[in-house]
Design an enzyme around this catalytic site. Structure first.
Site, PDB file in Angstrom:
ATOM      1  N   ARG A 123       0.814  -1.217   0.000  1.00  0.00           N
ATOM      2  CA  ARG A 123       0.000   0.000   0.000  1.00  0.00           C
ATOM      3  C   ARG A 123       0.851   1.272   0.000  1.00  0.00           C
ATOM      4  O   ARG A 123       0.403   2.333  -0.447  1.00  0.00           O
ATOM      5  CB  ARG A 123      -0.956   0.003   1.199  1.00  0.00           C
ATOM      6  CG  ARG A 123      -1.886   1.197   1.198  1.00  0.00           C
ATOM      7  CD  ARG A 123      -3.067   1.058   2.138  1.00  0.00           C
ATOM      8  NE  ARG A 123      -3.879   2.267   2.096  1.00  0.00           N
ATOM      9  CZ  ARG A 123      -5.090   2.377   2.585  1.00  0.00           C
ATOM     10  NH1 ARG A 123      -5.648   1.340   3.182  1.00  0.00           N
ATOM     11  NH2 ARG A 123      -5.754   3.506   2.501  1.00  0.00           N
TER      12      ARG A 123
ATOM     13  N   HIS B 204      -2.144  20.136  -2.145  1.00  0.00           N
ATOM     14  CA  HIS B 204      -1.609  18.780  -2.045  1.00  0.00           C
ATOM     15  C   HIS B 204      -1.273  18.166  -3.404  1.00  0.00           C
ATOM     16  O   HIS B 204      -0.166  17.659  -3.620  1.00  0.00           O
ATOM     17  CB  HIS B 204      -2.601  17.899  -1.277  1.00  0.00           C
ATOM     18  CG  HIS B 204      -2.197  16.469  -1.190  1.00  0.00           C
ATOM     19  ND1 HIS B 204      -1.155  16.044  -0.404  1.00  0.00           N
ATOM     20  CD2 HIS B 204      -2.670  15.352  -1.809  1.00  0.00           C
ATOM     21  CE1 HIS B 204      -0.998  14.734  -0.536  1.00  0.00           C
ATOM     22  NE2 HIS B 204      -1.904  14.288  -1.383  1.00  0.00           N
TER      23      HIS B 204
END
Lengths: 381, 381
Positions: A253, A279
């Site tokens: 992940r 972001h």
């Protein structure tokens, strides 16, 4: 009662991505008009008939009434809480406000907390849903592209502390995600582009064909054609595949952090001032840096770094540190921010590096001296 | 450096209960002197070499130094936080204090939060361990009988809110439980007895032989004989069996609430004033009421209710509502407290009822009118 006309129609283009997490399995629906159909989609899947909606001051005027109407039509008793928009809302104080409101609404285990908004609202409301009565149902209605392809899928929730971002939180999978693509029409170009960086990321991690498809099809995707729903569905499926394999980020992940280690450091260096850097923009620059760094380490061809930069630049995303407006701190400071990032294990630097387009991998022993001299070279010092 | 003499010896009477929860499996060690050996037990099981200890003002003077010494001897860098003793410490404010201290200590995923104390400290520290970085390692060192047989096993953590007890929390299994039975020697008789109610509960749920054994052996158990370790090990094994079958309380785990629905209502009715009633005493009265109520519903023999009451009375526990000092609210108010208890599903009353000693079961459709007239009868109205 006002129900918008779109509420009864299911678009032909609508897509469903199923996330097969055993007893935590859930559906992601992607298509236009889902907010107006939320009540029916929820009652067909969840037992409870109460809901607590968390949203923000930007999103509430646009979609809260339509959502409340739809819930009422389908017999769900709902209350709502509208919080200030922005990253500062991911605080312990706001978590306390949300949990108090959810408990006051007598939300029980089978009832739902609904997040209506972008990543900030999703992370905060999901955290609240994860801790009220040790976990109640959670429905994500992401209204930004970033939230639709990233933060609303996978169960990571959290808030920020004075020690750093997302340092408190839980893994709490949603029970349903309704990605209403019509909501993306109200996003600013800049916000949409920032979300697109996370879409492109999935191609760069392990789907070279998807990256090539994006190089060809990004224009109609930006313009709202059927390519948009297609791209979001592919991104959600890609994230689902990774999450199913490694729900709690013990290994694979971490690939989802491609571009994020550099990106987070740049965000920290700008004090999370969204006027300077949001972001997705940090991720865009971070992905280019990850490819360039991999090339410098002789892992990937320099041509790949050039190709990645070219594509991200063509959609209008920043790709270089010196594109960030305002003064940036010295490189040593950037490195400190990287070392403080939570993806540090036992003191070593963990990076997502790559051997080419769609060939990312986790490297957990990168010497900080290499990073320092790479970054100094990039900044022309 | 001071290491107590007991730290090197492993008692022959020591017992180990393994909780087989897959990747969340852990050991419970039960025996005298474990606090002085904590460092070695932790380093042999956990990878991290940092720890943040949470304890309270009653326990710290007794055991904190011995624990710190043991950790230091085994190379674990530890910091500690001593909080006020008592139920009020299970608050969001104290959770914020604990998480801030844990983050300041740079505890990473493989490092540990250590709870040194009773149920309050365990619930609070466990919650913090569950949310810092979405979960770090957690070691329970329970110093009360109640915590050794109940709250330190099974992964329930939580804090109280103005809406009720334990309404915020997570399931976060410990990685190791060290039940130092020597710590029980410093408990008051009343505290020990209150913990004993939870020991007896396991017999009443599904182990009639254990209940019969306790009827015969409670005196040496109270006196600190080998029967004490034996009884704690049986109780931990019983709790482990239930938790393994139903980790997140979707079904069978609710059996552990035998006596707790009535008990919680009594605790609420005394405003959680421990001078009047402590948790285990409420459970004692609650278990007797559960047997009497089951008998009234013709589910269990009245003889069983008599037998349960006789045993709990013989160890010195209260068994009747009118033994609680001070004024108690009217029965309708008690029923309100029961209805507000979090074990309410879809508005119906859920009770743990029984068909006899060791034959408890979950009933989730008990009419409140039955409860009301039963309680009124009990109180002589």
């Amino acid at each position: 009662m006002k129900v918008s006309s779109r509420s009864s129609e299911r678009s032909e283009a609508e897509r469903l991505v199923h996330v097969p997490l055993g007893e935590r399995a859930y559906d992601i629906l992607i298509g236009p008009g889902l907010i107006g159909r939320a009540g029916g989609e929820i009652t067909s899947r969840l037992k409870g008939r109460r809901a607590a909606i968390v949203t923000d001051e930007n999103v509430a005027p646009l979609y809260l009434e339509a959502l409340m109407d739809s819930l009422q039509t389908d017999g769900i008793e709902a209350v709502s809480l509208t919080l200030p928009a922005g990253e500062k809302t991911k605080s312990l104080e706001h978590l306390a406000t949300v949990t108090d409101m959810v408990l006051a609404a007598r939300i029980e285990r089978n009832d739902a907390v609904i997040a209506l908004g972008g990543g900030v609202i999703g992370d905060l409301a999901g955290f609240a849903a994860g801790i009220v009565r040790r976990g109640v149902r959670f429905v994500q209605i992401p209204t930004s592209l970033l939230a639709q392809v990233d933060s609303s899928v996978g169960g990571k929730t959290g808030i920020n502390t004075r020690h750093g971002k997302n340092l408190l939180g839980v893994f709490h999978q949603p029970d349903l995600v309704l990605a209403d693509t019509a909501a993306l029409d109200t996003l600013s170009e800049r916000e949409f582009r920032a979300g697109y960086a996370e879409v492109a990321k999935y191609g760069l991690i392990d789907q070279p064909d998807f990256f090539a498809w994006l190089e060809k099809n990004w224009k109609p995707m930006f313009a709202g054609g059927p390519e948009r729903i297609e791209a979001i569905a592919i991104a959600c499926q890609a994230k689902s595949d990774v999450v199913v394999e490694d729900e709690r980020e013990n290994g694979r992940r971490a690939l989802l952090n491609l571009g994020h280690t550099f990106g987070h450091a740049l965000e920290a260096a700008t004090q999370y001032d969204s006027a300077r850097l949001v972001h997705g923009e940090g991720v865009s620059i971070g992905m280019v840096l990850a490819y360039q760094f991999s090339s410098r380490l002789n892992l990937a061809s320099p041509d790949d770094a050039v190709r990645v930069e070219k594509h991200l630049k063509s959609v209008g995303l920043p790709t270089r540190i010196d594109e960030i407006p305002g003064e940036m701190p010295p490189t040593e400071k950037l490195l400190d921010a990287i070392a403080q990032d939570k993806k540090v294990k036992g003191g070593k630097l963990t990076f997502i590096l790559t051997r080419g387009i769609g060939e990312a991998f986790v490297a957990d022993d990168v010497p900080s001296s290499e990073v320092l001299s790479f970054l100094e070279g990039k900044r022309g010092k």
